[in-house]
Write a protein that holds these residues in place. Structure first.
Motif, PDB file in Angstrom:
ATOM      1  N   THR A 216      31.807 -14.600  37.621  1.00 19.33           N
ATOM      2  CA  THR A 216      32.537 -15.265  36.540  1.00 19.33           C
ATOM      3  C   THR A 216      33.023 -14.223  35.521  1.00 19.33           C
ATOM      4  O   THR A 216      32.399 -13.169  35.358  1.00 19.33           O
ATOM      5  CB  THR A 216      31.661 -16.313  35.848  1.00 19.33           C
ATOM      6  OG1 THR A 216      30.414 -15.696  35.442  1.00 19.33           O
ATOM      7  CG2 THR A 216      31.358 -17.476  36.786  1.00 19.33           C
ATOM      8  N   ASN A 218      32.785 -13.942  32.430  1.00 18.81           N
ATOM      9  CA  ASN A 218      31.805 -13.537  31.408  1.00 18.81           C
ATOM     10  C   ASN A 218      30.629 -12.776  32.000  1.00 18.81           C
ATOM     11  O   ASN A 218      29.722 -12.359  31.269  1.00 18.81           O
ATOM     12  CB  ASN A 218      31.295 -14.755  30.620  1.00 18.81           C
ATOM     13  CG  ASN A 218      30.542 -15.748  31.492  1.00 18.81           C
ATOM     14  OD1 ASN A 218      30.311 -15.517  32.683  1.00 18.81           O
ATOM     15  ND2 ASN A 218      30.154 -16.877  30.909  1.00 18.81           N
ATOM     16  N   TYR A 223      28.940 -16.191  42.453  1.00 17.82           N
ATOM     17  CA  TYR A 223      29.058 -17.274  43.433  1.00 17.82           C
ATOM     18  C   TYR A 223      29.185 -16.658  44.827  1.00 17.82           C
ATOM     19  O   TYR A 223      30.066 -15.823  45.061  1.00 17.82           O
ATOM     20  CB  TYR A 223      30.254 -18.159  43.109  1.00 17.82           C
ATOM     21  CG  TYR A 223      29.979 -19.123  41.967  1.00 17.82           C
ATOM     22  CD1 TYR A 223      29.808 -20.484  42.203  1.00 17.82           C
ATOM     23  CD2 TYR A 223      29.845 -18.667  40.658  1.00 17.82           C
ATOM     24  CE1 TYR A 223      29.532 -21.370  41.164  1.00 17.82           C
ATOM     25  CE2 TYR A 223      29.563 -19.534  39.618  1.00 17.82           C
ATOM     26  CZ  TYR A 223      29.403 -20.886  39.878  1.00 17.82           C
ATOM     27  OH  TYR A 223      29.117 -21.755  38.853  1.00 17.82           O
ATOM     28  N   ILE A 262      37.157 -17.034  41.305  1.00 14.63           N
ATOM     29  CA  ILE A 262      36.881 -17.758  40.066  1.00 14.63           C
ATOM     30  C   ILE A 262      38.140 -17.767  39.194  1.00 14.63           C
ATOM     31  O   ILE A 262      38.834 -16.753  39.079  1.00 14.63           O
ATOM     32  CB  ILE A 262      35.740 -17.089  39.273  1.00 14.63           C
ATOM     33  CG1 ILE A 262      34.526 -16.807  40.173  1.00 14.63           C
ATOM     34  CG2 ILE A 262      35.347 -17.943  38.065  1.00 14.63           C
ATOM     35  CD1 ILE A 262      33.769 -18.004  40.619  1.00 14.63           C
ATOM     36  N   GLY A 266      36.968 -19.138  34.006  1.00 12.79           N
ATOM     37  CA  GLY A 266      35.589 -19.273  34.468  1.00 12.79           C
ATOM     38  C   GLY A 266      35.169 -20.701  34.723  1.00 12.79           C
ATOM     39  O   GLY A 266      34.025 -20.961  35.095  1.00 12.79           O
ATOM     40  N   ALA A 269      35.395 -22.538  40.507  1.00 13.42           N
ATOM     41  CA  ALA A 269      35.327 -21.613  41.642  1.00 13.42           C
ATOM     42  C   ALA A 269      36.067 -22.261  42.804  1.00 13.42           C
ATOM     43  O   ALA A 269      35.815 -23.422  43.142  1.00 13.42           O
ATOM     44  CB  ALA A 269      33.884 -21.321  42.023  1.00 13.42           C
ATOM     45  N   THR A 284      32.222 -25.156  37.547  1.00 11.56           N
ATOM     46  CA  THR A 284      31.103 -24.251  37.285  1.00 11.56           C
ATOM     47  C   THR A 284      30.182 -24.744  36.178  1.00 11.56           C
ATOM     48  O   THR A 284      29.078 -24.220  36.016  1.00 11.56           O
ATOM     49  CB  THR A 284      31.619 -22.840  36.939  1.00 11.56           C
ATOM     50  OG1 THR A 284      32.471 -22.918  35.785  1.00 11.56           O
ATOM     51  CG2 THR A 284      32.389 -22.237  38.101  1.00 11.56           C
ATOM     52  N   SER A 285      30.613 -25.743  35.409  1.00  9.77           N
ATOM     53  CA  SER A 285      29.735 -26.281  34.364  1.00  9.77           C
ATOM     54  C   SER A 285      28.680 -27.213  34.950  1.00  9.77           C
ATOM     55  O   SER A 285      27.584 -27.363  34.393  1.00  9.77           O
ATOM     56  CB  SER A 285      30.549 -27.018  33.307  1.00  9.77           C
ATOM     57  OG  SER A 285      31.164 -28.179  33.847  1.00  9.77           O
ATOM     58  N   ASN A 287      28.341 -27.292  38.641  1.00  8.33           N
ATOM     59  CA  ASN A 287      28.108 -26.800  40.004  1.00  8.33           C
ATOM     60  C   ASN A 287      28.176 -27.933  41.029  1.00  8.33           C
ATOM     61  O   ASN A 287      27.306 -28.107  41.867  1.00  8.33           O
ATOM     62  CB  ASN A 287      26.795 -26.025  40.089  1.00  8.33           C
ATOM     63  CG  ASN A 287      26.931 -24.632  39.495  1.00  8.33           C
ATOM     64  OD1 ASN A 287      27.978 -23.991  39.632  1.00  8.33           O
ATOM     65  ND2 ASN A 287      25.898 -24.168  38.825  1.00  8.33           N
TER      66      ASN A 287
END
Length: 369
Positions: A216, A218, A223, A262, A266, A269, A284-285, A287
């Motif tokens: 990601t 950040n 992943y 990604i 972010g 994915a 991604t928050s 998954n």
């Protein structure tokens, strides 16, 4: 961004070959004529070019993302698999796997001239390649040697060789350049390399048959696509532990997740499923998979430009283009030689990499699709 860049989107040439969108703009803005009154200028030279290794053609196809046209075919060595481009967009590094014939090399392409300027011997059966954010080093996974070669991009020579797990395949560098994550296909784990010392500092167990990895923007999570277990492992990079496992199933059939990328924000994915011929979109928050998109046959490569995802389909010999705002395929580039594999991109700003370029790049297509 859309309003500020509207003149830029209009610069895209119409597919039917009639008057280009950029021409009226240029006539109206005579003071900018020297800068924008040609398709080449509107496309910022080599910007918005996709580089696609075609491993049965022993070449790299170069596609203009603005026009969906093949603009160059660059001969390399035998059966290229993956490609990575330096952050300044100047050079593309291509792994030549060789299979039976054993090229065991990396071709370096000057992206301005689309010519090979160096060929670097590495380990046996090189597959994945990743370049550090500062552009100083390229890391290459040598699957049959169980090693990673470190190439100095200043000299195009191997400066270190690092032992990792069994059959290393994919790589990704952390945004700060401190670590390289390497998937080990046969040992079902990920090696974490400290780039300061070029030593393995952690080994993270994941699913079965890990192929690709993406981090990601950040730097917080990696992943990993597990081709044989039909899922994606999410690694917390602070602890180097798996904190989530995301199924990307295809009903009762195997999905074979292969490539992953990604979004610049972010938030999502994108996972290319080679067996299912689909792309899964993971939030991604949470998954969880929020969308599944049909593409061509056997997708193996994936790159994002901020709005669009470009997917290489190995068996179809095509590239599917997905609008990430709607998660629909909006175009397909046909005739991409034989068996396109990986893919990398020079953004509209002339830069490359996995993080948002600076200054901000525009998507390489008309926002209407």
């Amino acid at each position: 961004m859309q309003e500020d860049g509207k003149w830029f989107w209009d610069s895209r040439i119409r597919r039917n070959g009639l008057v280009p969108y950029w021409l009226p703009r240029c006539l109206a803005l005579a003071t900018l004529a020297a800068l924008v009154c040609s398709p080449a200028a509107a496309q910022l030279n080599a910007s918005c070019h996709l580089f696609v290794p075609t491993h049965k053609s022993n070449s790299v196809a170069v596609i203009d993302a603005w026009t969906d046209q093949l603009v160059a075919v660059i001969p390399v060595q035998i059966q290229p698999l993956a490609v990575a481009i330096t952050p300044n967009g100047a050079f593309a590094y291509v792994t030549n796997s060789g299979w039976v014939f054993g090229s065991n090399s990396v071709s370096v392409i000057n992206t301005a001239s689309n010519t090979v300027v160096a060929t670097i011997p590495v380990g046996s059966f090189p597959v994945g390649v990743a370049i550090t954010p500062n552009g100083a080093f390229a890391y290459v996974a040598n699957s049959n040697s169980n090693t990673v070669s470190v190439i100095s991009t200043a000299t195009n020579t191997v400066t270190a060789t690092i032992g990792v797990g069994s059959a290393p395949w994919g790589l990704a560098t952390s945004p700060n350049g401190a670590f390289v994550y390497v998937t080990n296909l046969n040992s079902n784990n990920v090696s974490v390399i400290d780039t300061a010392t070029n030593t393995v500092v952690a080994t993270v167990p994941v699913g079965s048959g890990p192929v690709a990895v993406a981090i990601t923007p950040n730097g917080a999570f990696a992943y990993v696509t597990n081709q044989s277990s039909d899922n994606v492992s999410v690694i917390n990079t602070a602890t180097n532990t798996v904190v989530a496992t995301v199924p990307v199933v295809n009903g009762s059939y195997n999905s074979g997740p292969y490539a992953v990328a990604i979004t610049w924000s972010g938030a999502f994915a994108y996972v290319a499923n080679s067996a299912a011929s689909t792309v899964s979109v993971i939030d991604t928050s949470t998954n969880t998979v929020i969308s599944t998109i049909g593409v061509g046959s056997t997708p193996h490569g994936l790159v994002l430009d901020g709005v669009f995802a470009y997917v290489t389909n190995e068996v179809s010999n095509t590239v599917s283009i997905i609008d990430t705002r709607t998660n629909t395929v909006v175009d397909t580039v046909e005739g991409v030689a034989a068996l396109p594999e990986g893919i990398a991109m020079i953004y509209s700003s002339g830069t490359s990499g996995t993080a948002p370029p600076s200054p901000g790049a525009y998507p390489c297509r008309n926002l209407g699709g």
